[in-house]
Write an enzyme that holds these catalytic residues in place. Sequence first.
Site, PDB file in Angstrom:
ATOM      1  N   ASP A  91       0.864  -1.182   0.000  1.00 25.58           N
ATOM      2  CA  ASP A  91       0.000   0.000   0.000  1.00 25.58           C
ATOM      3  C   ASP A  91       0.905   1.238   0.000  1.00 25.58           C
ATOM      4  O   ASP A  91       1.351   1.684  -1.053  1.00 25.58           O
ATOM      5  CB  ASP A  91      -0.896  -0.130   1.236  1.00 25.58           C
ATOM      6  CG  ASP A  91      -1.908   0.984   1.397  1.00 25.58           C
ATOM      7  OD1 ASP A  91      -2.215   1.663   0.421  1.00 25.58           O
ATOM      8  OD2 ASP A  91      -2.403   1.165   2.526  1.00 25.58           O
ATOM      9  N   LYS A 135      -1.150  -1.610  -4.613  1.00 23.10           N
ATOM     10  CA  LYS A 135      -1.955  -0.398  -4.799  1.00 23.10           C
ATOM     11  C   LYS A 135      -1.003   0.729  -5.167  1.00 23.10           C
ATOM     12  O   LYS A 135      -0.555   1.481  -4.292  1.00 23.10           O
ATOM     13  CB  LYS A 135      -2.637  -0.022  -3.476  1.00 23.10           C
ATOM     14  CG  LYS A 135      -3.841  -0.828  -3.091  1.00 23.10           C
ATOM     15  CD  LYS A 135      -4.481  -0.125  -1.883  1.00 23.10           C
ATOM     16  CE  LYS A 135      -5.462  -0.971  -1.160  1.00 23.10           C
ATOM     17  NZ  LYS A 135      -5.889  -0.341   0.115  1.00 23.10           N
TER      18      LYS A 135
HETATM   19  P1  IMP Z   1       1.960  -0.516   3.773  1.00 24.97           P
HETATM   20  O1  IMP Z   1       3.006  -0.524   4.847  1.00 24.97           O
HETATM   21  O2  IMP Z   1       1.159   0.753   3.795  1.00 24.97           O
HETATM   22  O3  IMP Z   1       2.476  -0.855   2.395  1.00 24.97           O
HETATM   23  O4  IMP Z   1       0.861  -1.571   4.174  1.00 24.97           O
HETATM   24  C1  IMP Z   1       1.056  -2.910   4.145  1.00 24.97           C
HETATM   25  C2  IMP Z   1       0.085  -3.615   5.081  1.00 24.97           C
HETATM   26  O5  IMP Z   1      -1.124  -2.872   5.285  1.00 24.97           O
HETATM   27  C3  IMP Z   1      -0.338  -4.910   4.452  1.00 24.97           C
HETATM   28  O6  IMP Z   1       0.500  -5.975   4.818  1.00 24.97           O
HETATM   29  C4  IMP Z   1      -1.748  -5.092   4.981  1.00 24.97           C
HETATM   30  O7  IMP Z   1      -1.716  -5.787   6.210  1.00 24.97           O
HETATM   31  C5  IMP Z   1      -2.266  -3.697   5.226  1.00 24.97           C
HETATM   32  N1  IMP Z   1      -3.145  -3.223   4.125  1.00 24.97           N
HETATM   33  C6  IMP Z   1      -2.895  -2.266   3.208  1.00 24.97           C
HETATM   34  N2  IMP Z   1      -3.912  -2.104   2.346  1.00 24.97           N
HETATM   35  C7  IMP Z   1      -4.845  -3.007   2.723  1.00 24.97           C
HETATM   36  C8  IMP Z   1      -6.140  -3.367   2.190  1.00 24.97           C
HETATM   37  O8  IMP Z   1      -6.665  -2.850   1.188  1.00 24.97           O
HETATM   38  N3  IMP Z   1      -6.790  -4.350   2.874  1.00 24.97           N
HETATM   39  C9  IMP Z   1      -6.285  -4.988   3.963  1.00 24.97           C
HETATM   40  N4  IMP Z   1      -5.084  -4.697   4.474  1.00 24.97           N
HETATM   41  C10 IMP Z   1      -4.367  -3.714   3.859  1.00 24.97           C
END
Ligand code: IMP
Length: 182
Positions: free
Chosen positions: A105, A133
């Site tokens: 994300d 994403k």
């Molecule tokens: P980042 O550190 O923002 O890249 O987020 C990664 C973590 O956020 C992932 O391993 C998920 O656990 C959670 N996450 C991010 N987007 C989603 C989503 O759309 N649905 C569920 N969990 C999400």
Amino acid sequence: MVENGIVKVLVSEEEIQKVVKRLGAEITTFYGKRESDLLVIGLLRGSFVFMADLVREIKLPLMVDFMALSSYGDGTVSSGDVKVAMDLDTSVEKRDLLIVEDIVDTGKTFSKVIRMLKNRKPRSLKVCTFLNKPECRVVDVKIDFCGVDIPNEFAVGYGLDYAQEYRNLPYIGVLDQALLQE
Ligand code: IMP
Ligand code: MG
């Protein structure tokens, strides 16, 4: 069948299977071309379902280990504060690491894990995610093996949760906005 609270299916069971097979083949080709000592590292909890499917599509000797990180409370917006809740049990020195995520994300989780594991002197480090994403990226991370790009919607199922629920859905769906509380 679509469960309560899910407004649409983003990736169906059939599509999931195809994507996993394609990723398994890409990974097998990549590591099969060189001498490798492959350690596949799943980031808990979200990657557990994908990880189980993926390793069975990698036709090479490998070992698995898991790490638990948390960046989200029970909400849907990344706090950016990524904590290591459970570390690896395996030494990574001189090994070929493949980190497996459910979704990238903001990129904060991946970039933190990459930095941490690179410090432990692996021979190589690659990353694989089932969902991506791209619109939400805050920290730039290079994804070596990428499943499906999705828009900025909150996805659940196939390991992904909302407040720890929905991980057992066999497909990836979008949760009803009305159920999301930040
Ligand atoms: P980042 O550190 O923002 O890249 O987020 C990664 C973590 O956020 C992932 O391993 C998920 O656990 C959670 N996450 C991010 N987007 C989603 C989503 O759309 N649905 C569920 N969990 C999400
Ligand atoms: Mg999560």
